[in-house]
Enzyme design. Sequence first.
Site, PDB file in Angstrom:
ATOM      1  N   GLY A 168       0.791  -1.231   0.000  1.00  0.00           N
ATOM      2  CA  GLY A 168       0.000   0.000   0.000  1.00  0.00           C
ATOM      3  C   GLY A 168       0.823   1.280   0.000  1.00  0.00           C
ATOM      4  N   VAL A 169       2.132   1.163   0.217  1.00  0.00           N
ATOM      5  CA  VAL A 169       2.985   2.363   0.224  1.00  0.00           C
ATOM      6  C   VAL A 169       3.123   2.884  -1.204  1.00  0.00           C
ATOM      7  CG1 VAL A 169       5.387   3.137   0.553  1.00  0.00           C
ATOM      8  CG2 VAL A 169       4.246   1.795   2.334  1.00  0.00           C
ATOM      9  N   MET A 205       5.098   4.898  -4.146  1.00  0.00           N
ATOM     10  CA  MET A 205       6.494   5.189  -4.498  1.00  0.00           C
ATOM     11  C   MET A 205       6.535   5.850  -5.876  1.00  0.00           C
ATOM     12  SD  MET A 205       9.541   2.404  -5.074  1.00  0.00           S
ATOM     13  CE  MET A 205       9.330   2.180  -6.852  1.00  0.00           C
ATOM     14  N   PRO A 206       7.293   6.923  -6.038  1.00  0.00           N
ATOM     15  CA  PRO A 206       7.469   7.451  -7.395  1.00  0.00           C
ATOM     16  C   PRO A 206       8.213   6.418  -8.254  1.00  0.00           C
ATOM     17  CG  PRO A 206       8.138   9.060  -5.726  1.00  0.00           C
ATOM     18  CD  PRO A 206       7.998   7.732  -5.030  1.00  0.00           C
ATOM     19  N   GLY A 265      12.963   7.341 -10.581  1.00  0.00           N
ATOM     20  CA  GLY A 265      13.818   7.974  -9.566  1.00  0.00           C
ATOM     21  C   GLY A 265      15.209   8.212 -10.113  1.00  0.00           C
ATOM     22  N   LEU A 266      16.068   8.797  -9.274  1.00  0.00           N
ATOM     23  CA  LEU A 266      17.460   9.047  -9.665  1.00  0.00           C
ATOM     24  C   LEU A 266      18.354   7.996  -9.020  1.00  0.00           C
ATOM     25  CD1 LEU A 266      19.524  11.192 -10.971  1.00  0.00           C
ATOM     26  CD2 LEU A 266      19.906  11.891  -8.596  1.00  0.00           C
ATOM     27  N   ASP A 282      17.677   6.499  -5.399  1.00  0.00           N
ATOM     28  CA  ASP A 282      18.148   5.140  -5.116  1.00  0.00           C
ATOM     29  C   ASP A 282      19.652   5.163  -4.878  1.00  0.00           C
ATOM     30  OD1 ASP A 282      17.893   2.092  -5.209  1.00  0.00           O
ATOM     31  OD2 ASP A 282      19.471   2.481  -6.679  1.00  0.00           O
ATOM     32  N   TYR A 307      27.697   2.137  -2.249  1.00  0.00           N
ATOM     33  CA  TYR A 307      28.084   3.206  -3.188  1.00  0.00           C
ATOM     34  C   TYR A 307      28.953   4.270  -2.514  1.00  0.00           C
ATOM     35  CZ  TYR A 307      24.228   1.389  -6.103  1.00  0.00           C
ATOM     36  OH  TYR A 307      23.374   0.591  -6.831  1.00  0.00           O
ATOM     37  N   LYS A 324      20.375   0.179   0.054  1.00  0.00           N
ATOM     38  CA  LYS A 324      20.590  -1.278   0.000  1.00  0.00           C
ATOM     39  C   LYS A 324      21.631  -1.706   1.031  1.00  0.00           C
ATOM     40  CE  LYS A 324      20.164  -0.651  -4.984  1.00  0.00           C
ATOM     41  NZ  LYS A 324      20.839   0.630  -5.245  1.00  0.00           N
TER      42      LYS A 324
HETATM   43  P1  NAP Z   1      21.967   3.768 -16.330  1.00  0.00           P
HETATM   44  O1  NAP Z   1      21.185   4.641 -15.449  1.00  0.00           O
HETATM   45  O2  NAP Z   1      21.243   2.904 -17.289  1.00  0.00           O
HETATM   46  O3  NAP Z   1      23.002   4.635 -17.175  1.00  0.00           O
HETATM   47  C1  NAP Z   1      23.844   5.557 -16.563  1.00  0.00           C
HETATM   48  C2  NAP Z   1      24.901   5.970 -17.579  1.00  0.00           C
HETATM   49  O4  NAP Z   1      24.279   6.617 -18.693  1.00  0.00           O
HETATM   50  C3  NAP Z   1      25.896   6.931 -17.016  1.00  0.00           C
HETATM   51  O5  NAP Z   1      27.134   6.645 -17.602  1.00  0.00           O
HETATM   52  C4  NAP Z   1      25.360   8.310 -17.458  1.00  0.00           C
HETATM   53  O6  NAP Z   1      26.435   9.195 -17.595  1.00  0.00           O
HETATM   54  C5  NAP Z   1      24.724   7.975 -18.796  1.00  0.00           C
HETATM   55  N1  NAP Z   1      23.498   8.767 -19.067  1.00  0.00           N
HETATM   56  C6  NAP Z   1      22.530   9.109 -18.195  1.00  0.00           C
HETATM   57  N2  NAP Z   1      21.550   9.784 -18.817  1.00  0.00           N
HETATM   58  C7  NAP Z   1      21.898   9.874 -20.114  1.00  0.00           C
HETATM   59  C8  NAP Z   1      21.290  10.482 -21.237  1.00  0.00           C
HETATM   60  N3  NAP Z   1      20.116  11.103 -21.133  1.00  0.00           N
HETATM   61  N4  NAP Z   1      21.937  10.375 -22.428  1.00  0.00           N
HETATM   62  C9  NAP Z   1      23.118   9.717 -22.538  1.00  0.00           C
HETATM   63  N5  NAP Z   1      23.749   9.143 -21.493  1.00  0.00           N
HETATM   64  C10 NAP Z   1      23.144   9.219 -20.289  1.00  0.00           C
HETATM   65  O7  NAP Z   1      22.952   2.797 -15.516  1.00  0.00           O
HETATM   66  P2  NAP Z   1      23.358   2.549 -14.014  1.00  0.00           P
HETATM   67  O8  NAP Z   1      23.945   3.749 -13.390  1.00  0.00           O
HETATM   68  O9  NAP Z   1      24.126   1.290 -14.016  1.00  0.00           O
HETATM   69  O10 NAP Z   1      21.981   2.210 -13.282  1.00  0.00           O
HETATM   70  C11 NAP Z   1      21.135   3.190 -12.723  1.00  0.00           C
HETATM   71  C12 NAP Z   1      21.005   3.015 -11.245  1.00  0.00           C
HETATM   72  O11 NAP Z   1      20.622   1.683 -10.916  1.00  0.00           O
HETATM   73  C13 NAP Z   1      22.317   3.181 -10.472  1.00  0.00           C
HETATM   74  O12 NAP Z   1      22.718   4.515 -10.357  1.00  0.00           O
HETATM   75  C14 NAP Z   1      21.972   2.522  -9.174  1.00  0.00           C
HETATM   76  O13 NAP Z   1      21.177   3.376  -8.386  1.00  0.00           O
HETATM   77  C15 NAP Z   1      21.183   1.306  -9.671  1.00  0.00           C
HETATM   78  N6  NAP Z   1      22.024   0.096  -9.851  1.00  0.00           N
HETATM   79  C16 NAP Z   1      21.790  -0.968  -9.041  1.00  0.00           C
HETATM   80  C17 NAP Z   1      22.517  -2.127  -9.182  1.00  0.00           C
HETATM   81  C18 NAP Z   1      22.222  -3.289  -8.301  1.00  0.00           C
HETATM   82  O14 NAP Z   1      22.996  -4.265  -8.265  1.00  0.00           O
HETATM   83  N7  NAP Z   1      21.125  -3.265  -7.582  1.00  0.00           N
HETATM   84  C19 NAP Z   1      23.537  -2.212 -10.146  1.00  0.00           C
HETATM   85  C20 NAP Z   1      23.767  -1.105 -10.961  1.00  0.00           C
HETATM   86  C21 NAP Z   1      22.990   0.030 -10.822  1.00  0.00           C
HETATM   87  P3  NAP Z   1      26.470  10.677 -16.903  1.00  0.00           P
HETATM   88  O15 NAP Z   1      26.344  10.505 -15.426  1.00  0.00           O
HETATM   89  O16 NAP Z   1      27.814  11.175 -17.329  1.00  0.00           O
HETATM   90  O17 NAP Z   1      25.338  11.443 -17.507  1.00  0.00           O
END
Ligand code: NAP
Length: 293
Positions: free
Chosen positions: A11-12, A14-15, A18-19, A45, A50, A75
């Site tokens: 029921g919570v 959430m947007p 997110g960033l 997130d 991190y 996390k």
């Molecule tokens: P992503 O969000 O798919 O892509 C980020 C990459 O794309 C960065 O290099 C960013 O560079 C670039 N980017 C962002 N917007 C853009 C745009 N509009 N046009 C072109 N390039 C763009 O990949 P991610 O950082 O791996 O994943 C997103 C989030 O998911 C993470 O930040 C984290 O919170 C989470 N995550 C979780 C796990 C897990 O194991 N649970 C693993 C990985 C990630 P710039 O910053 O230079 O713009």
Amino acid sequence: MTTNTITLNNGVQMPGLGLGVFQTPPAETSEAVAEALRIGYRHIDTAAAYGNEREVGEGIRRSGLERSEIFVETKVWINDYGLEETRHAFDKSASKLGVEQIDLLILHQPLSEDFARTLDAYRALEKLLADGKVRAIGVSNFLPAHMKRLLAETTVQPAVNQIELHPYFQQRDVQKLDNQQEILTQAWSPIGGITAYAGGEKRTFDDPVLREIGQRHGKTAVQVMLRWHLQEGRSAIPKSTKPARIAENFDVFDFELSLEQIAAIDGLDTGVRSGPDPDSITLETYGRDIPEA
Ligand code: NAP
């Protein structure tokens, strides 16, 4: 779809969009978070692993918004798995973030080599939920085998499973089980950032199908990918440190992909993972201590 709200299985609210702040250097995190919140994001997130929870908290405070207006997700890292350890992991994260309550706390990885410890970590999350320290709990990188075992051996249904998910790797088997169990699938690397920074040959950003669909809507390939997640009912947490991209990634509520366009994106799945296989995560290979607050 014009709103950014998803209701979790408890029921919570959430947007959905997110960033993310993985690989956002601590020195740039507060600025990126404050900028995102200025533009309209209301969900951040992060993760203990991190190393930027403190700066996420700073960004939230800089925004001037009420705490209750922002959804904070973080996390627990594998070194902090266990009944007592995970309880303490909450204290560390909450202190660094500067919050009393975390909106969504999830286990970062299944620890296959010691799944009993993963289960204890989850039981600690259940206790934190019962005590009102967190508003929702969940997991990340859980494959169906991990999820089935978790569901069989614990009490509270996870609200979220955060997994690698972009047009080139869609994990339909994981999504299917999540859907059956009313667990929200949340896409990490939602725009396929990992297809670029992991050094692969094919990057989602350059995909001709995505670009062509984008051209029809006056949008970029990235905006098309984010819209695809939202229309398929997933949460997505794209990361950027650049104000123009942070804004671009949130400008996805004024167009609608057609069923044919969604089907075309579904058809881009290669079945090839760019991130680590969840079963390869061990304390030996990925272990690291999470500092005290
Ligand atoms: P992503 O969000 O798919 O892509 C980020 C990459 O794309 C960065 O290099 C960013 O560079 C670039 N980017 C962002 N917007 C853009 C745009 N509009 N046009 C072109 N390039 C763009 O990949 P991610 O950082 O791996 O994943 C997103 C989030 O998911 C993470 O930040 C984290 O919170 C989470 N995550 C979780 C796990 C897990 O194991 N649970 C693993 C990985 C990630 P710039 O910053 O230079 O713009």
